[in-house]
Design a protein around this motif. Sequence first.
Motif, PDB file in Angstrom:
ATOM      1  N   ARG A  13       1.344  19.451  15.321  1.00  0.00           N
ATOM      2  CA  ARG A  13       0.138  18.696  14.982  1.00  0.00           C
ATOM      3  C   ARG A  13      -0.960  19.519  14.322  1.00  0.00           C
ATOM      4  O   ARG A  13      -1.781  18.982  13.605  1.00  0.00           O
ATOM      5  N   ASP A  14      -0.998  20.803  14.556  1.00  0.00           N
ATOM      6  CA  ASP A  14      -2.059  21.655  14.014  1.00  0.00           C
ATOM      7  C   ASP A  14      -1.567  22.365  12.751  1.00  0.00           C
ATOM      8  O   ASP A  14      -0.479  22.952  12.753  1.00  0.00           O
ATOM      9  N   ARG A  17      -0.561  26.117  13.289  1.00  0.00           N
ATOM     10  CA  ARG A  17       0.699  26.259  14.021  1.00  0.00           C
ATOM     11  C   ARG A  17       1.868  25.767  13.174  1.00  0.00           C
ATOM     12  O   ARG A  17       2.972  26.300  13.258  1.00  0.00           O
ATOM     13  N   GLU A  61       1.284  19.587  22.868  1.00  0.00           N
ATOM     14  CA  GLU A  61       1.055  18.755  21.685  1.00  0.00           C
ATOM     15  C   GLU A  61       2.234  18.724  20.717  1.00  0.00           C
ATOM     16  O   GLU A  61       2.413  17.744  20.002  1.00  0.00           O
TER      17      GLU A  61
END
Length: 93
Positions: A13-14, A17, A61
């Motif tokens: 999601r990031d 990352r 996440e």
Amino acid sequence: MPRKLYLAAYDVRDPGRLRAALTVIKGYASGGQKSAYECWLTHDEHQALHRAMDFVLNLHEDSFMAIPLEPRKPIATLGVAVKPVDPDYFYFG
């Protein structure tokens, strides 16, 4: 040590990352697209890939899986897809 073909996929999601996960997976991949890659891995490489992704991902996440593909079943492709093959040699670096 024999290599097995895995389908490795992730959902991150990031954006930071995501870039890090892409860097890790491309170090092991022999082909693929977007967030799913074919990886010929020994048992030790499979474990190392999981450890590297564990270090990069937020496990609350993000998600990652490496699914072993059945070597006795024929590989079916569609469109311009290229069947994965075990190359003569692997370069990691």
